[in-house]
Design a protein around this motif. Structure first.
Motif, short mmCIF file in Angstrom:
data_model
loop_
_atom_site.label_atom_id
_atom_site.label_comp_id
_atom_site.label_asym_id
_atom_site.label_seq_id
_atom_site.Cartn_x
_atom_site.Cartn_y
_atom_site.Cartn_z
N ARG A 8 -5.81 1.38 -2.32
CA ARG A 8 -4.36 1.48 -2.39
C ARG A 8 -3.67 1.95 -1.45
O ARG A 8 -2.71 1.54 -1.19
CB ARG A 8 -4.33 2.41 -3.72
CG ARG A 8 -2.70 2.88 -4.17
CD ARG A 8 -2.39 4.03 -5.15
NE ARG A 8 -1.85 5.01 -4.18
CZ ARG A 8 -2.92 6.07 -3.95
NH1 ARG A 8 -4.08 6.23 -5.63
NH2 ARG A 8 -2.72 6.80 -3.46
N LEU A 9 -4.15 2.93 -1.07
CA LEU A 9 -3.77 3.12 0.46
C LEU A 9 -3.85 2.50 1.85
O LEU A 9 -3.22 2.53 2.81
CB LEU A 9 -4.44 4.24 0.95
CG LEU A 9 -4.62 5.88 -0.01
CD1 LEU A 9 -5.46 6.77 0.40
CD2 LEU A 9 -3.06 6.18 0.45
N GLY A 10 -4.54 1.17 1.46
CA GLY A 10 -4.63 -0.09 2.56
C GLY A 10 -5.46 0.40 2.87
O GLY A 10 -5.61 -0.40 4.28
N PRO A 42 0.88 -0.91 -0.21
CA PRO A 42 0.06 -0.08 -0.21
C PRO A 42 0.96 1.56 0.18
O PRO A 42 2.26 1.75 1.25
CB PRO A 42 -0.87 -0.04 1.25
CG PRO A 42 -0.91 -2.06 2.08
CD PRO A 42 1.01 -2.13 1.18
N GLY A 43 0.18 2.64 -0.50
CA GLY A 43 1.42 3.74 -0.53
C GLY A 43 0.05 4.70 -2.06
O GLY A 43 -0.84 4.14 -2.13
N VAL A 93 1.52 -1.02 -9.38
CA VAL A 93 2.01 -1.92 -10.68
C VAL A 93 1.89 -2.71 -11.44
O VAL A 93 1.21 -3.62 -11.08
CB VAL A 93 3.75 -2.20 -9.19
CG1 VAL A 93 4.93 -2.72 -10.59
CG2 VAL A 93 3.92 -1.75 -8.99
N PRO A 94 2.05 -2.27 -12.57
CA PRO A 94 1.68 -3.51 -13.54
C PRO A 94 2.49 -4.63 -13.96
O PRO A 94 3.51 -4.41 -13.15
CB PRO A 94 2.43 -2.64 -14.75
CG PRO A 94 2.16 -1.67 -14.67
CD PRO A 94 3.27 -0.88 -12.98
N ALA A 132 -3.53 8.33 -13.59
CA ALA A 132 -4.76 8.28 -13.00
C ALA A 132 -4.84 8.51 -12.07
O ALA A 132 -6.01 9.57 -11.89
CB ALA A 132 -5.38 7.01 -13.28
N HIS A 133 -4.61 7.71 -10.94
CA HIS A 133 -4.98 8.13 -9.20
C HIS A 133 -4.52 9.54 -9.09
O HIS A 133 -5.40 10.15 -7.99
CB HIS A 133 -3.85 6.80 -8.75
CG HIS A 133 -5.30 5.63 -8.99
ND1 HIS A 133 -5.06 4.49 -7.38
CD2 HIS A 133 -5.76 4.75 -9.33
CE1 HIS A 133 -6.11 3.95 -7.61
NE2 HIS A 133 -6.53 3.69 -9.07
N ALA A 134 -3.16 9.82 -9.01
CA ALA A 134 -2.53 11.20 -9.06
C ALA A 134 -3.56 12.26 -9.17
O ALA A 134 -3.95 13.19 -9.10
CB ALA A 134 -1.48 11.06 -9.66
N ARG A 135 -4.25 11.91 -10.99
CA ARG A 135 -5.00 13.53 -11.44
C ARG A 135 -6.51 13.09 -10.23
O ARG A 135 -7.12 14.05 -9.43
CB ARG A 135 -5.51 12.36 -13.16
CG ARG A 135 -6.29 13.48 -12.90
CD ARG A 135 -7.18 13.54 -14.68
NE ARG A 135 -7.59 14.67 -14.96
CZ ARG A 135 -7.87 16.10 -15.22
NH1 ARG A 135 -6.76 16.40 -14.55
NH2 ARG A 135 -8.43 16.79 -15.19
#
Length: 340
Positions: free
Chosen positions: A61-63, A23-24, A30-31, A322-325
């Motif tokens: 994703r953040l756990g 998580p992070g 990661v592909p 995409a997540h950063a956006r």
């Protein structure tokens, strides 16, 4: 009925998927290569053309939002593509059909399994990428605003996060069913985008007290329902926006999981406080919702009158971007991953 998942098998035994080894931040996506899943009883295998990105994916994703028991650890709650194989107890005629589907996980991949009852047909001529942006928000808004808050034609509702995937879907459904909708946004630009999309009113919560604005817009009457994903100190303010017999529905707690409320206000105004989560609900429940949507909403999809607000697409391998956006908060509508 098919007894073996043998129709139109994929041409490969492995696939590219986006996983979360640790998580992070966005870089945690990661592909990697994974085995193509095999559809079980009542399931279909979809060759994914596109997958929607949703806030629960970020939390996973953040756990903070693990998949329910039995679900794939790959993120992704909605996909669109072509059925390439069916499991036992599924009509073989479904193979080859273009569908969009709600899934409990596994969407960020070249192939995904989905319960057949959670699939809806993509009408001819409907953009497959747009179709991938429908299921999660459509199921969520329908079950919470129309079923739990039982809004009807002529009602007025308040929805926060006015340019999010949830709110833009709520706006379009309210437009179709004759419901006035007020949304809140964090900037004048987003307020204008929400109005352009169909919101009757948009309040910049940074510049104005949304409680006072709701009272002004409704001539003091208040709204019949609030759809809230903020929680925290928004809850007592939301209750102040409700008309007598109003309904408050919580679907997330992005602003905090605890709130202090004045119970006599609930009693005196006969308010209803409820809420739900969707991901962990049973396949049987989601199948019933899909059936209701196919009868009440899907005709609008077939006519091209119900389309999602689309923000930006990214290749599947660029899920981190995409997540950063999404986390930057600049998007208007849905972010979608495209398998290329």
């Amino acid at each position: 009925m098919a007894t073996e998942p043998a129709q139109s098998q994929p041409l490969t035994q492995d696939m590219m998927a986006v996983a979360i080894p640790v998580p992070g931040g966005p870089e945690a996506l990661v592909p990697e290569r994974r085995a193509v899943p095999v559809p079980g009883e009542g399931e279909v295998l979809i060759r994914v053309a596109a997958a929607g990105v949703n806030r629960p994916d970020v939390l996973q994703r953040l756990g903070r939002y693990p998949p329910p028991p039995g679900a794939s650890d790959i993120p992704g709650l909605e996909v669109a593509g072509t059925i390439v194989a069916v499991g036992p107890a599924v009509d073989a005629a479904l193979a080859g059909q273009a569908v969009c589907a709600l899934v409990a996980g596994g969407g960020y991949a070249e192939y995904a399994v989905a319960p057949a009852v959670q699939c809806l047909p993509v009408p001819e001529g409907y953009d497959i990428v747009e179709a991938a942006a429908l299921p999660e928000t459509l199921f969520t808004v329908w079950t919470n605003l129309f079923e739990r808050a039982y809004v009807v034609t002529g009602d007025t509702v308040l929805v926060h996060g006015g340019t999010s995937g949830i709110a833009t879907m709520a706006i379009r459904l309210c437009n179709l069913f004759g419901i006035r909708i007020i949304v809140t946004c964090g900037s004048d630009g987003k307020c204008q985008a929400a109005r352009d999309w169909g919101a009757d009113h948009a309040i910049n919560y940074r510049d104005a007290d949304f409680v006072a604005e709701v009272k002004r817009i409704t001539d003091g009457a208040g709204v019949q329902a609030v759809l809230d994903m903020v929680g925290g100190d928004y809850l007592p303010r939301n209750l102040a926006c409700l008309a007598p017999d109003g309904r408050h529905v919580s679907i997330a707690v992005l602003g905090g999981a605890k709130a202090e409320i004045f119970i006599p206000q609930i009693m005196q105004n006969r308010l209803t406080l409820t809420g739900s989560t969707l991901r962990a609900r049973s396949v049987a429940f989601k199948g019933l919702v899909a059936d209701e949507l196919s009868r009440t909403v899907w005709p609008f999809v077939a006519e091209g009158r119900l389309r999602p607000a689309m923000d930006k697409t990214f290749p599947l391998k660029d899920a981190a971007a995409a997540h950063a956006r999404m986390e930057a908060g600049d998007h208007v509508g849905k972010i979608v991953l495209v398998v290329v």
